[in-house]
Design a protein around this motif. Structure first.
Motif, short mmCIF file in Angstrom:
data_model
loop_
_atom_site.label_atom_id
_atom_site.label_comp_id
_atom_site.label_asym_id
_atom_site.label_seq_id
_atom_site.Cartn_x
_atom_site.Cartn_y
_atom_site.Cartn_z
N LEU A 26 0.83 -1.20 0.00
CA LEU A 26 0.00 0.00 0.00
C LEU A 26 0.87 1.25 0.00
N SER A 27 1.97 1.20 0.73
CA SER A 27 2.90 2.33 0.76
C SER A 27 3.41 2.65 -0.64
N SER A 33 5.02 6.67 3.59
CA SER A 33 5.91 5.68 4.18
C SER A 33 5.12 4.59 4.89
N LYS A 34 5.71 3.40 4.97
CA LYS A 34 5.10 2.29 5.69
C LYS A 34 4.90 2.65 7.15
N ALA A 35 5.85 3.36 7.73
CA ALA A 35 5.74 3.74 9.14
C ALA A 35 4.54 4.66 9.37
N LYS A 39 1.11 3.97 11.64
CA LYS A 39 0.62 4.84 12.71
C LYS A 39 -0.84 5.21 12.50
N VAL A 40 -1.22 5.44 11.25
CA VAL A 40 -2.62 5.78 10.96
C VAL A 40 -3.52 4.60 11.29
#
Length: 430
Positions: A26-27, A33-35, A39-40
């Motif tokens: 998805l990133s 970013s994946k990070a 977090k979302v």
């Protein structure tokens, strides 16, 4: 806000897993970013509208993810009485700078100047038919010149002339023959409508709506009852820049009565398409654009007719708005391609138009992960962006700055980011 963000994170994760996508996959699709996505999903970070529209498109959510992002609060000001309606006064300082101050009629009466508001200057005079025709023709030519000037000058520099001309035409209308009177009032309404647009360009939504209402009043006094509908289209532009899809759609629909001229209905259909795009509804957006194209195929104006309503600098307005909508639908790569093709058709003298859509093209490239190209386009646009000093263009400039800030290690971003920040400061202080 927290509840909406929580709903979004949970729904994003559910849809991502249902689509068989990892966070990394998805990133790569949305260029966040994946990070940050993690977090979302875990409710540690609120999603931006940009992220929501990209995820909505990538996961085929048909606007359902977008619907979980709260809109900006609506204007809660109560409707005022006639005694409390604003009157905009203009003043010039010794250094030539202008400013505008809204005062209520009640305040004006307490200052002892209300008698001069809304009244003719001097005594009515009788003019000849030949003089009336010359006056109307010259005023129309002047309007076209101001419109052309508005493509290159800052809105603050143009507003004093537009406001003064609006009042002059209104006053002159009382001193001419009946036939010319209506023509002058209708032309004054177009000056007022353009002043409303320039008010929005300096960042004053209140001023934009006031001058739009005044334009409608002048048009009705001159026998033109159609401009009231276009007033809804102009108001919808204010709500569009507030990211309020529901109100944008409501206002646009009010301006699509079958009794109205095709151009007004076509412009309203375009605005409705933009509202559907904000809501993430691709199919409804495309249907509105098809309707707009069918309505806008008729000539906008005759050479000796009234000024054209809406833009005169887009050879294919529906084509350009299609690109605009694709961006809001979370399809930035498609948007950039469409806007690029349409910009090639825009005449070189239409600087404000070229910067407006050029900046959205740069933003679309940035959102699509094409950072070097986005920065190259931005670098070319910044001098002109500072010159036209547009609050609405600055909206995309700020979105572009936020998008680029997610890539601080990129060499092109490091080069253009300070220049973009400086240009934004210049626009915000003009």
């Amino acid at each position: 806000m927290v509840q909406a963000a929580t709903c979004f994170g949970q729904e994003l994760r559910r849809r991502r897993l249902a689509a068989g996508l990892t966070l990394t996959a998805l990133s790569n699709r949305v260029h966040y970013s994946k990070a940050q996505l993690s977090k979302v999903e875990r409710d540690l970070k609120s999603p931006s509208r940009d992220l929501a529209r990209l995820c909505d498109s990538a996961l085929g959510a048909d606007g359902e993810l977008m619907a979980l992002i709260p809109t900006r609060p609506k204007d809660a000001k109560a409707r005022r009485t006639s005694d409390e309606e604003d009157v905009w006064l203009m003043a010039l300082s010794r250094d030539g700078q202008s400013w505008f101050q809204p005062l209520s009629r009640r305040q004006l009466m307490s200052m002892g100047v209300a008698a001069s508001v809304g009244m003719n200057i001097g005594h009515p005079e009788t003019t000849t038919p030949a003089g009336d025709a010359t006056l109307l023709t010259a005023s129309r030519t002047l309007f076209d010149n101001y419109r052309q000037l508005g493509q290159a000058a800052s809105p603050g520099a143009l507003l004093p002339a537009l406001i003064a001309q609006t009042h002059s035409l209104r006053d002159l209308s009382a001193r001419t023959g009946a036939r010319t009177r209506d023509g002058l009032l209708r032309l004054a309404s177009r000056y007022a409508e353009y002043a409303g647009w320039m008010m929005q360009e300096i960042g004053s939504d209140q001023g934009a709506l006031w001058w739009t209402r005044h334009a409608v009043e002048l048009a009705v006094a001159g026998g033109d009852h159609d401009l009231a509908a276009y007033g809804h289209v102009r108001h919808a532009l204010v709500t569009l820049y507030r990211d309020d899809a529901a109100q944008t759609l409501d206002l646009a629909r009010q301006a699509q009565s079958s009794k109205l001229p095709p151009r007004i209905r076509g412009l309203a259909a375009q605005r409705e398409a933009q509202g559907h795009a904000l809501a993430g509804d691709y199919d409804a957006c495309m249907r509105s654009l098809d309707r707009a194209r069918a309505l806008l195929t008729t000539p906008a104006s005759q050479p000796d007719g009234p000024p054209v309503i809406g833009t005169t600098n887009l050879p294919d307005p529906v084509g350009m708005i299609t690109g605009w909508c694709l961006y809001d639908l979370g399809r930035p790569r498609e948007a950039a391609e469409v806007i690029s093709g349409q910009l090639a058709l825009v005449p070189p003298h239409a600087l404000r138009t070229r910067v407006r859509y050029g900046m959205r093209r740069a933003l679309a490239h940035a959102m699509a992960g094409e950072l070097e190209h986005a920065c190259e386009l931005t670098d070319r646009l910044l001098p002109a962006a500072a010159a036209v000093s547009s609050a609405t263009i600055a909206t995309d400039m700020r979105a572009l700055a936020r998008t680029l800030s997610r890539h601080p290690k990129n060499a092109a971003v490091r080069r253009v980011a300070p220049e973009l920040s400086t240009a934004l400061q210049v626009v915000n202080t003009k």
